[in-house]
Design an enzyme around this catalytic site. Structure first.
Site, PDB file in Angstrom:
ATOM      1  N   HIS A 185       0.790   6.108  -4.437  1.00 26.68           N
ATOM      2  CA  HIS A 185       1.262   4.551  -4.242  1.00 26.68           C
ATOM      3  C   HIS A 185       1.885   4.602  -3.056  1.00 26.68           C
ATOM      4  O   HIS A 185       1.267   3.632  -2.053  1.00 26.68           O
ATOM      5  CB  HIS A 185       2.288   4.137  -5.383  1.00 26.68           C
ATOM      6  CG  HIS A 185       2.862   2.790  -5.160  1.00 26.68           C
ATOM      7  ND1 HIS A 185       2.364   1.660  -6.053  1.00 26.68           N
ATOM      8  CD2 HIS A 185       3.753   2.488  -4.312  1.00 26.68           C
ATOM      9  CE1 HIS A 185       2.983   0.436  -5.632  1.00 26.68           C
ATOM     10  NE2 HIS A 185       3.749   0.898  -4.622  1.00 26.68           N
ATOM     11  N   GLU A 186       2.664   5.351  -2.481  1.00 23.63           N
ATOM     12  CA  GLU A 186       3.523   5.418  -1.275  1.00 23.63           C
ATOM     13  C   GLU A 186       2.224   5.502  -0.227  1.00 23.63           C
ATOM     14  O   GLU A 186       2.482   4.884   0.797  1.00 23.63           O
ATOM     15  CB  GLU A 186       4.498   6.116  -1.120  1.00 23.63           C
ATOM     16  CG  GLU A 186       5.619   5.739  -2.141  1.00 23.63           C
ATOM     17  CD  GLU A 186       6.241   4.515  -2.088  1.00 23.63           C
ATOM     18  OE1 GLU A 186       5.975   3.822  -0.994  1.00 23.63           O
ATOM     19  OE2 GLU A 186       6.588   3.878  -3.126  1.00 23.63           O
ATOM     20  N   GLU A 221       1.526  -4.394  -1.119  1.00 27.83           N
ATOM     21  CA  GLU A 221       1.415  -3.996  -2.358  1.00 27.83           C
ATOM     22  C   GLU A 221      -0.068  -3.811  -2.837  1.00 27.83           C
ATOM     23  O   GLU A 221      -0.421  -3.107  -3.654  1.00 27.83           O
ATOM     24  CB  GLU A 221       2.304  -4.969  -3.390  1.00 27.83           C
ATOM     25  CG  GLU A 221       2.934  -4.376  -4.649  1.00 27.83           C
ATOM     26  CD  GLU A 221       3.646  -2.872  -4.599  1.00 27.83           C
ATOM     27  OE1 GLU A 221       4.156  -2.751  -3.286  1.00 27.83           O
ATOM     28  OE2 GLU A 221       3.655  -2.231  -5.506  1.00 27.83           O
ATOM     29  N   HIS A 267       0.495   2.595   0.888  1.00 28.76           N
ATOM     30  CA  HIS A 267       1.356   1.879   1.714  1.00 28.76           C
ATOM     31  C   HIS A 267       1.339   2.448   3.255  1.00 28.76           C
ATOM     32  O   HIS A 267       1.074   1.636   4.162  1.00 28.76           O
ATOM     33  CB  HIS A 267       2.986   1.893   1.452  1.00 28.76           C
ATOM     34  CG  HIS A 267       3.190   0.840   0.362  1.00 28.76           C
ATOM     35  ND1 HIS A 267       3.001  -0.451   0.373  1.00 28.76           N
ATOM     36  CD2 HIS A 267       3.863   1.174  -0.903  1.00 28.76           C
ATOM     37  CE1 HIS A 267       3.432  -1.064  -0.798  1.00 28.76           C
ATOM     38  NE2 HIS A 267       4.149  -0.193  -1.414  1.00 28.76           N
TER      39      HIS A 267
END
Ligand code: ZN
Length: 501
Positions: A265-266, A295, A269
């Site tokens: 997830h990170e 997101e 980003h």
């Protein structure tokens, strides 16, 4: 004009440098700073943030923006310089409208509220947090009035995180999703015994979890020459300019998805930030368009890619090499099902793809009612429990697992929550378009190849950085406004198949 533009850019570069220095101190605070450094650090951060704010709202900046905007309009809406002026003007207007005293009051109230919230959550005692939240809500309303709005007071708060998005738009999007999502979630939950996720709760050595995650994000395109990963209590992504993007992760020995999907997830980003064009460095155009746009990247990689069957076709054998004993009784299929278990849960950050957005809608509705004055802070726990029962059929045993679970309200981040859902919906819209452009993408993912997907995201989204709003990007990239049917279709196909509904 050339000279004036150069002067504006020079001033904006100073502001950007101060923000990055502040971000570095903030990163350190959450990763390596010893606990007793907190007081000195708070002062340093306050000083840097104040300086950045003062440099930015200087009348000279406003004058340059006013002179340059009409003078450069002929370059066209999409041009870098016109976009720079438009985005800087929008940021400037907002920064200028809120009196510095209110900024200071909010920051102090948030610091105190954060302490109180930590304590209240530990004790699961809402009363300890209540007076602080009352203060925060009052200040947020005050801030919204200073920021200004045309339709709805909440628009002013939402706009801070999702520029140009309105409350009415979010309400319409949520209402549409809810119609299909609520009955679908119920049907899936009724069949929840079809999936066994016990494997995820076995013990997984921390270093191996870390190493596997690093291997995956390396492959996704995270450039360790231009970034690094560390550990923190709450995972986050930050950066100090092109060439230095930081991500953090956390490891739970007895729950494999925390580190694994948190890391992916990170990284999603980070890839967005790493793809920001070099010519936007030290300008307000650098970085991601909005929280929703950001997101969309983290969730596309985490869910659409990282929780797909194809991804695990490639990665399950590799994960098995890391954890042969824990995964001895598993195969790709059982593991794929386990990581996609749908179960009503109290905690948003641990929620599955099906129920996650219901958690967001609940928060959005309560926030709206608080800001509209229709809900009293004292009644939040009761309202919270009523809504989660309505959406998920469960009632939290205590407020720690209910209305005290998220940090956002204590930090005064009203207007933030809906961006998680907007980004989720956009991620599916992007994926649809990407696979239409590149039909072999799913096959590439089965081989653990991500370069073409990343390249597509770079060209279609990342290169625009902050030039456009989320809705403008949706139209530009997908030919449609931000919509939800791509996500709904994705969800129903994936989970309908797993749960046989
Ligand atoms: Zn995120």
């Amino acid at each position: 004009m050339e000279q004036k533009l150069a002067e504006l850019k020079h001033r904006l570069a100073t502001v950007s440098d101060l923000h990055h220095a502040s971000a570095l101190l903030g990163w350190d605070q959450q990763t390596y700073m010893p606990p007793r450094g907190a007081n000195a650090r708070a002062e340093q951060l306050a000083t840097l943030d104040r300086l950045a704010h003062e440099f930015f709202i200087d009348d000279a900046v406003g004058k340059l923006l006013d002179e340059l905007t009409p003078a450069l309009a002929h370059l066209g809406y999409d041009s870098d310089d016109t976009s720079l002026l438009r985005v800087a003007q929008r940021d400037y207007a907002k920064a200028k409208r809120v009196p510095p005293e209110l900024v200071e009051e909010l920051s102090r109230a948030a610091a105190l509220a954060y302490e109180a919230w930590t304590h209240a959550r530990q004790e699961s005692n809402f009363k300890l947090f209540q007076p602080h939240l009352e203060k925060i809500v009052a200040l947020e309303i005050k801030q919204a009035n200073y920021l200004g709005y045309t339709e709805h007071i909440y628009d002013a708060l939402l706009d801070q995180y999702e520029p140009e998005m309105t409350t009415a738009q979010v309400q319409a999007i949520f209402a549409e999703v809810k119609k299909e999502l609520v009955p679908f979630a119920r049907a899936v939950i009724a069949n929840s015994d079809r999936v066994d996720s016990a494997v995820l709760h076995r013990e997984y050595a921390a270093q191996k979890q870390w190493d596997f995650g690093v291997e995956v994000i390396n492959r996704m395109g995270f450039d360790f020459q231009a970034g690094r990963q560390d550990k923190s209590v709450h995972p986050f992504t930050t950066g100090f300019g092109l060439g230095d993007t930081r991500i953090t992760t956390r490891i739970d020995l007895n729950f494999l998805p925390t580190a694994l999907f948190g890391t992916i997830h990170e990284c999603g980003h980070a890839l967005y930030d790493m793809g920001s064009p070099a010519q936007f460095e030290r300008t307000p155009l650098a970085g991601g368009a909005s929280l929703g746009a950001h997101e969309s990247q983290s969730r596309l990689w985490e869910n659409i890619v990282g929780r797909s069957r194809g991804f695990w076709h490639h990665y399950f054998p590799r994960l098995h090499e890391f954890f042969p004993a824990q995964l001895a009784d598993q195969n790709v299929e059982s593991f794929y099902r386990a990581i996609n278990q749908v179960k009503p849960s109290f905690i948003r950050v641990e929620a599955d793809e099906v129920t996650y957005n219901l958690h967001i809608m609940l928060r959005f509705e309560l926030e709206l009612a608080l800001i509209e004055g229709k809900l009293k802070v004292a009644d939040v726990p009761e309202a919270w429990n009523a809504k989660i029962q309505e959406y998920l059929g469960i009632i939290p045993p205590n407020d720690a697992q209910g209305c005290l679970q998220d940090v956002h309200w204590s930090s005064g981040s009203f207007g933030y929550f809906s961006t998680y859902s907007l980004g989720t919906f956009f991620s599916a819209q992007l994926w649809d378009t990407a696979t239409r452009d590149l039909p072999t993408l799913p096959a590439q993912i089965e081989r653990g190849e991500f370069a073409e997907l990343l390249q597509w995201l770079r060209v279609n989204l990342h290169q625009h950085a902050r030039k456009f709003t989320l809705d403008e990007l949706a139209r530009k990239i997908t030919g449609e406004p931000l919509q939800t049917h791509a996500w709904m279709r994705y969800l129903k196909t994936k989970f309908g198949e797993i749960y046989g509904v």
